[in-house]
Design a protein around this motif. Structure first.
Motif, mmCIF file in Angstrom:
data_model
loop_
_atom_site.group_PDB
_atom_site.id
_atom_site.type_symbol
_atom_site.label_atom_id
_atom_site.label_comp_id
_atom_site.label_asym_id
_atom_site.label_seq_id
_atom_site.Cartn_x
_atom_site.Cartn_y
_atom_site.Cartn_z
ATOM 1 N N THR A 9 0.780 -1.234 -0.064
ATOM 2 C CA THR A 9 -0.051 -0.099 0.009
ATOM 3 C C THR A 9 0.856 1.112 0.069
ATOM 4 N N SER A 47 2.104 -7.062 -7.098
ATOM 5 C CA SER A 47 0.761 -6.827 -7.358
ATOM 6 C C SER A 47 0.634 -5.148 -7.005
ATOM 7 N N GLN A 49 -0.751 -0.979 -8.631
ATOM 8 C CA GLN A 49 -1.984 -0.207 -9.275
ATOM 9 C C GLN A 49 -1.422 1.160 -9.624
ATOM 10 N N GLN A 51 -3.199 4.919 -10.149
ATOM 11 C CA GLN A 51 -4.372 5.708 -10.223
ATOM 12 C C GLN A 51 -4.027 7.005 -10.484
ATOM 13 N N THR A 57 -8.877 4.084 -10.888
ATOM 14 C CA THR A 57 -7.723 3.059 -11.298
ATOM 15 C C THR A 57 -7.382 2.967 -12.744
ATOM 16 N N ASN A 60 -3.831 -2.165 -13.230
ATOM 17 C CA ASN A 60 -3.514 -3.295 -12.239
ATOM 18 C C ASN A 60 -2.607 -4.225 -13.074
ATOM 19 N N TYR A 61 -1.329 -4.398 -12.339
ATOM 20 C CA TYR A 61 -0.473 -4.883 -12.885
ATOM 21 C C TYR A 61 0.308 -6.138 -11.703
ATOM 22 N N THR A 62 0.597 -7.122 -12.419
ATOM 23 C CA THR A 62 1.092 -8.104 -11.509
ATOM 24 C C THR A 62 2.344 -8.696 -11.939
#
Length: 124
Positions: A9, A47, A49, A51, A57, A60-62
């Motif tokens: 986060t 993981s 993000q 924004q 958003t 989203n990426y992993t």
């Protein structure tokens, strides 16, 4: 200002982004940079993000991989360009093979202990 949000986060504010391979943030000094850069770990890049400044958003990426970036000292602070890319299928497969090998190595070690105890006349 756009944000890049890591798995833990941590939110990194970005200047106008050009994509994963070239995201620039501004740190006020080297001390701030020294607390930010160590957060770019494989775990935190597993993981993420992106924004917009409004909280929308847009990505989203992993499984991202950190590449060498760059920095430049300017009047408003240290501009650090972070360069990322997504892991290839081969890299993902290799990680799965390595994880499976660790599990297998543990099972073999456990079996070795059991066989050793039985060979010494012990019971399981």
């Amino acid at each position: 200002m756009d944000k890049f949000i890591l798995a833990d986060t941590t939110a990194i504010e970005l200047l106008a982004g050009a994509g994963l391979s070239s995201m620039t943030t501004v740190c006020k000094d080297w001390a701030e940079a020294a607390t930010l850069m160590p957060k770019l770990t494989p775990e935190n890049l597993s993981s993420v993000q992106v924004q917009t400044g409004e909280g929308l958003t847009v990505g989203n990426y992993t499984d991202l991989v950190l590449h060498p970036g760059s920095w430049e000292v300017k009047e408003d602070g240290i501009h650090i360009t972070i360069s990322l890319r997504e892991k290839t299928d081969i890299e993902k497969r290799l990680e799965n093979v390595e994880a499976g090998q660790q599990t297998q190595d543990g099972a073999i070690a456990d079996m070795g202990e059991v066989v050793g105890k039985l060979a010494e006349g012990g019971t399981v």
